[in-house]
Design an enzyme around this catalytic site. Structure first.
Site, mmCIF file in Angstrom:
data_model
loop_
_atom_site.group_PDB
_atom_site.id
_atom_site.type_symbol
_atom_site.label_atom_id
_atom_site.label_comp_id
_atom_site.label_asym_id
_atom_site.label_seq_id
_atom_site.Cartn_x
_atom_site.Cartn_y
_atom_site.Cartn_z
ATOM 1 N N LYS A 117 -6.598 0.897 -3.259
ATOM 2 C CA LYS A 117 -5.548 -0.114 -3.368
ATOM 3 C C LYS A 117 -5.972 -1.335 -2.552
ATOM 4 O O LYS A 117 -6.568 -1.187 -1.466
ATOM 5 C CB LYS A 117 -4.249 0.486 -2.818
ATOM 6 C CG LYS A 117 -3.013 -0.381 -2.923
ATOM 7 C CD LYS A 117 -1.796 0.372 -2.371
ATOM 8 C CE LYS A 117 -0.503 -0.408 -2.524
ATOM 9 N NZ LYS A 117 0.670 0.329 -1.982
ATOM 10 N N SER A 130 5.673 4.359 -2.549
ATOM 11 C CA SER A 130 4.647 3.668 -3.345
ATOM 12 C C SER A 130 3.435 4.484 -3.749
ATOM 13 O O SER A 130 2.609 3.991 -4.516
ATOM 14 C CB SER A 130 4.183 2.415 -2.616
ATOM 15 O OG SER A 130 5.125 1.391 -2.807
ATOM 16 N N SER A 144 4.380 0.530 -5.328
ATOM 17 C CA SER A 144 3.490 -0.613 -5.387
ATOM 18 C C SER A 144 2.029 -0.250 -5.679
ATOM 19 O O SER A 144 1.241 -1.145 -5.984
ATOM 20 C CB SER A 144 3.554 -1.372 -4.060
ATOM 21 O OG SER A 144 3.115 -0.543 -3.004
#
Ligand code: GLN
Length: 497
Positions: free
Chosen positions: A77, A176, A152
């Site tokens: 990420k 997330s 996210s």
């Protein structure tokens, strides 16, 4: 070999160890798939193709491929800083920034011999549940390109579910990792707070942020977890305790025997009388998942955690409060873009212009909300109250764990929704976190494991355990996975065939 992107990390490990393939071949297969598919999927913000192939060749030459995770590609990420590799946290304000150092988890993965494929898309500064708050790209759900991949960590979920990477790291502040895993048919685990280093993780809400694994199987997630976990003196909240033996727990759970394990179904999370906002298909798959646990020998009972209903308002005060402090460092002087630096503005104006153009609407909303909640005169009424609720939630967990070993709930009240459906309605977006927030606020570990499809879209079952008992999450998740027969993402392979 046949399609290398169809293999799990464990299968890749075996093929590498047996010399049936090489890290270069495995890496090239994933890079080819990224080149072919990511235009449509939008999972990656930055692909490190040349460095990946060079690294893979090094691992092959060292003869270590197939030992642990050596030679296996991973995606990170974009919230993890990576030395020399662009890192944006999904924000325009960090455009062009190349960090001078790497996050501890990134270094640990590199030391383990993994091959970095690139950085994945995310909601700006990890604020969101759909990845639509990214300043850069829309990411699509591999199960249905018109739907969100969760957030996210939606770039990571799309990459792994879409077989662009066998493994990815996400971060979880309020859900997330778990929610994007749930809506893309993956396994995603939020470790015990403090058990995985936050050093080099661009901070959103420091008392909640945790890094963790996303994978197509429970065992793959466990391997990744063990590679990143453990004490780090560079993180002041890092716990100095051994990494829970999650690989062993995943193997044990796959045997399908949960005899003697006490499971509590949380009444307030989709149980009797708390079903508003939950889709029937999610509740049905969840009930079937609970039945599987019972069939595996677990003793199941309903447990009440009355304060869990307050987790959402408490989180949306605490997280924005911490964010308003953490994001103060982005002022255009040290990292990323600088706006208005043409001699006609003073320094305060340059900072204001940079923030005005560098931050997106959700980030501004959170900074304003958090600044208000922390302001003199309101501090006790908002932030102080929210911290008290946090304590009540921890007490509910402690009381529940007197009677049961793990708690279960749906991971997300709904399946993946259509892109655009919630962008104009922040509260609807926040409602996606209903089930994941209690474990976040209490700092306890929680995993999401697929428990079937509703109208062709994945549903996740969440397993929560006491602090540092992450192994229980993996054991129960592996039993669910074993009972369902095959990883849910195999259905995507069948569909493509
Ligand atoms: N959806 C939640 C939020 O927007 C959680 C995000 C996260 O875990 N990073 O804050």
């Amino acid at each position: 070999m046949s399609d290398l992107t169809a293999l799990t990390a464990v299968e890749l490990q075996a093929a590498l160890a047996a010399g049936e393939t090489s890290s270069v071949e495995v890496t090239r297969a994933h890079l080819d798939r990224i080149a072919a598919e990511d235009g449509a999927l939008g999972a990656f913000l930055h692909v490190t193709a040349d460095a990946a192939l060079a690294r893979a060749a090094e691992v092959d030459a060292s003869g270590t491929a197939g030992t642990g995770l050596a030679g296996i590609p991973v995606a990170l990420k974009d919230v993890f800083v990576t030395e020399g590799v662009p890192t944006t946290s999904g924000s325009r304000i960090l455009e062009g920034w190349r960090p001078p150092y790497s996050a501890t988890v990134a270094s640990r993965l590199a030391d383990a011999g993994t091959v970095l494929l690139g950085k994945t898309n995310m909601d700006e500064f990890a604020m969101g549940s759909s990845t639509e708050n990214s300043a850069y790209a829309v990411t699509r759900n591999p199960w249905d390109h018109d739907r969100i991949p969760g957030g996210s960590s939606g770039g990571s979920s799309a990459a792994v579910a879409g077989r662009l990477a066998p493994l990815a790291l996400g971060t979880d502040t309020g859900g997330s990792i778990r929610q994007p895993a749930a809506v893309t048919g993956l396994v995603g685990h939020k470790p015990t707070y403090g058990s995985v280093s936050r050093y080099g993780l661009i901070a959103f809400s420091s008392s909640l942020d945790q890094a963790g694994p996303m994978a197509r199987t429970v065992l793959d997630a466990a391997l990744l977890h063990e590679a990143i976990g453990g004490h780090d003196p560079r993180d002041s909240t890092s716990i100095d305790a051994p990494v829970p033996t999650v690989v062993e727990a995943a193997r044990r759970g796959a045997g399908g025997d949960l005899s003697g394990l006490r499971v509590g179904v949380v009444r307030e999370l989709g149980g009797e009388g708390a079903r508003e906002g939950y889709e029937q298909g999610v509740l049905d798959r969840f009930a079937e998942g609970v039945a599987l646990l019972e069939a595996a020998g677990a003793q199941v009972r309903e447990v009440s955690c009355p304060s869990f209903g307050l987790a959402l308002p408490a989180y949306y005060l605490i997280a924005p409060s911490e964010a308003s402090s953490n994001l103060a460092r982005f002022e255009g002087m040290r990292f990323g873009i600088r706006v208005g630096d043409d001699g006609s503005h003073d320094v305060d104006e340059v900072m204001a212009l940079t923030r005005e153009q560098g931050f997106g609407p959700e980030v501004k909303r959170r900074i304003i909300l958090g600044t208000y909640a922390l302001s003199a005169g309101y501090y006790e009424a908002y932030y102080g109250q929210a911290q008290k609720v946090r304590t009540l939630i921890s007490r509910d967990f402690s009381a529940a764990y007197d009677d049961v070993d793990v708690l279960v709930s749906p991971t997300s009240p709904t399946v993946a929704w259509p892109i655009g459906a919630r962008v104009e309605d922040p509260l609807a977006m926040y409602a996606a976190d209903l089930c994941t927030l209690p474990a976040s606020l209490a700092g306890v570990p929680a995993i999401s494991v697929p428990c079937g499809l509703s109208d062709g879209l994945p549903v996740g079952l969440q397993v929560m355990a006491p602090a540092l008992a992450d192994d229980r999450c993996y054991r129960v998740a592996a039993a669910v996975e074993a009972a369902l027969g095959a990883p849910l993402t195999d259905r995507l392979l069948e569909r493509a065939a």
